[in-house]
Design a protein around this motif. Structure first.
Motif, PDB file in Angstrom:
ATOM      1  N   ASN A  73      29.760  -4.587  12.868  1.00  9.92           N
ATOM      2  CA  ASN A  73      30.209  -5.321  14.063  1.00  9.92           C
ATOM      3  C   ASN A  73      31.663  -4.965  14.345  1.00  9.92           C
ATOM      4  N   TYR A  74      31.920  -4.547  15.535  1.00  8.73           N
ATOM      5  CA  TYR A  74      33.283  -4.165  15.905  1.00  8.73           C
ATOM      6  C   TYR A  74      33.609  -4.783  17.249  1.00  8.73           C
ATOM      7  N   ASN A  75      34.923  -4.839  17.502  1.00 12.06           N
ATOM      8  CA  ASN A  75      35.354  -5.292  18.821  1.00 12.06           C
ATOM      9  C   ASN A  75      36.562  -4.458  19.243  1.00 12.06           C
TER      10      ASN A  75
END
Length: 196
Positions: A73-75
């Protein structure tokens, strides 16, 4: 009864002392030049090779962390933090003395990083499957750039160390020659003074 020294012998003695004096000054200047060269080499080994190697190590860790982030999960905020860290280290790396080969490879690294940022900035939920493989390829290219730069650090560090060792060896040899010349001149002066 003390022997008088003739005018010619006084000139010879004065000339011999002048030679010794000039020899001492000349050897002192040569020693200072060799010391400055050795100091520059050793400083360069630290500042331009070991410090640069540390920057490459930091960059390597950042890109590995970024790769792990992209796999999960990245942002955008996390990616921006990585980009800022990389840019900061790149600016520090620029301040080291770069060889021509190193400058070329460093420019390749900067180009790859710009392309990576462009790909990551274009990453959205809808195009993940098409962009992520390109990002991975770019990260691999960056890893190759970092590996090439690390090899240059080793090669240049070894070269500078050999140069410093040769300077030390030359300095030691010159010191022995200087001592021998001074001893010979001392014997010549003694001969001139006491020879009738």
């Amino acid at each position: 009864m003390t022997a008088k020294i003739s005018f010619n012998n006084r000139i010879k003695i004065g000339f011999a002392f002048a030679i010794v004096f000039l020899l001492v000054i000349a050897t002192n200047r040569l020693d200072k030049k060799r010391f400055d060269t050795l100091n520059t080499s050793l400083t360069s080994v630290y500042e331009d090779r070991l410090v640069a190697k540390g920057y490459l190590y930091e960059l390597n860790n950042i890109f590995h962390e970024e790769e792990k982030l992209l796999a999960g999960n990245y942002n955008a905020k996390d990616l921006a933090n990585y980009h800022n860290s990389v840019q900061s280290i790149i600016e520090e790396f620029k301040s080291t003395r770069l060889t021509n080969q190193e400058r070329t490879e460093f420019n390749n690294l900067q180009d790859s990083f710009k392309e990576l940022k462009g790909l990551e900035n274009s990453l959205t939920a809808s195009n993940t499957d098409s962009v992520l493989p390109r990002i991975k390829l770019k990260l691999n290219r960056i890893q190759n750039n970092l590996d090439d730069l690390a090899l240059i650090q080793l090669s240049e560090g070894e070269s500078l160390t050999k140069f410093a060792q040769n300077s030390l060896n030359m300095s030691s040899t010159m010191s022995k020659i200087e001592i021998a010349i001074i001893i010979i001149i001392g014997f010549v002066v003694q001969f001139i003074i006491f020879y009738k």
